[in-house]
Design an enzyme around this catalytic site. Sequence first.
Site, mmCIF file in Angstrom:
data_model
loop_
_atom_site.group_PDB
_atom_site.id
_atom_site.type_symbol
_atom_site.label_atom_id
_atom_site.label_comp_id
_atom_site.label_asym_id
_atom_site.label_seq_id
_atom_site.Cartn_x
_atom_site.Cartn_y
_atom_site.Cartn_z
ATOM 1 N N CYS A 1 -67.737 47.296 -85.315
ATOM 2 C CA CYS A 1 -68.695 47.903 -84.398
ATOM 3 C C CYS A 1 -70.150 47.613 -84.742
ATOM 4 O O CYS A 1 -70.978 47.444 -83.852
ATOM 5 C CB CYS A 1 -68.410 49.392 -84.260
ATOM 6 S SG CYS A 1 -66.813 49.638 -83.417
ATOM 7 N N ASP B 1 -70.687 55.043 -85.361
ATOM 8 C CA ASP B 1 -69.302 55.473 -85.619
ATOM 9 C C ASP B 1 -69.053 56.111 -86.992
ATOM 10 O O ASP B 1 -68.033 55.810 -87.643
ATOM 11 C CB ASP B 1 -68.336 54.290 -85.432
ATOM 12 C CG ASP B 1 -68.293 53.763 -83.996
ATOM 13 O OD1 ASP B 1 -69.042 54.281 -83.151
ATOM 14 O OD2 ASP B 1 -67.511 52.835 -83.729
ATOM 15 N N LYS C 1 -68.015 55.326 -76.495
ATOM 16 C CA LYS C 1 -67.528 54.004 -76.082
ATOM 17 C C LYS C 1 -66.043 53.892 -76.363
ATOM 18 O O LYS C 1 -65.508 54.590 -77.227
ATOM 19 C CB LYS C 1 -68.305 52.907 -76.807
ATOM 20 C CG LYS C 1 -68.165 53.005 -78.311
ATOM 21 C CD LYS C 1 -69.005 51.994 -79.038
ATOM 22 C CE LYS C 1 -68.837 52.112 -80.526
ATOM 23 N NZ LYS C 1 -67.464 51.896 -81.019
HETATM 24 C C1 VGL Z 1 -64.106 50.291 -84.994
HETATM 25 C C2 VGL Z 1 -62.072 49.272 -84.983
HETATM 26 C C3 VGL Z 1 -61.687 50.025 -83.895
HETATM 27 C C4 VGL Z 1 -65.459 50.425 -85.646
HETATM 28 C C5 VGL Z 1 -63.744 51.050 -83.891
HETATM 29 O O1 VGL Z 1 -66.096 51.478 -85.510
HETATM 30 O O2 VGL Z 1 -65.887 49.444 -86.307
HETATM 31 N N1 VGL Z 1 -63.284 49.402 -85.511
HETATM 32 N N2 VGL Z 1 -62.540 50.901 -83.359
#
Ligand code: VGL
Length: 213
Positions: A160, A17, A115
Amino acid sequence: MTTPTINHDTDTLVVIDVQNDFCPGGALEVPNGDEVVAPINGLMERFRHVLLTQDWHPIDHISFASMHEGRNPFEVIQVDYGPQVLWPNHCVQGTSGAEFHAGLNVDSAELVIRKGYRQTIDSYSALFENDRSTSTGLAGYLRDRGFERLFMAGLATDYCVAYSALDGRREGFEIIVIDDACRGIDLEGSVEAAWQQMTDAGVERIDSRELAG
Ligand code: VGL
Ligand code: ZN
């Protein structure tokens, strides 16, 4: 653990991410999130196999506070699958916030796994959605490819990255989190809590300088 050596057949780097919305100026900014870009670029040059994850939500995603009347970002609500933190709208499919950081050298990645694309369920982990049972398919892919050990880096340490690491252990992979190539959101001590859980589950924690090969 001391100086693991990269095994180019059975190790893969999983970059989690590293998207604009998690970097400074983004919708769900992780403090100093962009600082992971340089170390991760360095790591991607060293691993033969690299995978990326991409948080990828529909505009009406269940995790968005904007979908829940009277609720604010960072509150926790109960949903079908348990507690869910409500987030600012982020990583909406097709938006610039959902794109990878422009400085991230993504060319060598062999797979991008998206995702969080189902409206009714969040997915922090790269392997399972937040009910911890709906598979993203990644565990099967990794086994099919013969990967045994996953090195993880990216954003955010306490969400994540941690969920991916814990699910990776549950699926029988060796997991090594490269700490200096991660940054956390840290809601009420969540980074420390995540590290406690990861350590208890047998996740290894290293610095990229400790990695050989
Ligand atoms: C994430 C919160 C919501 C992350 C993704 O990548 O850690 N955190 N969506
Ligand atoms: Zn998300």
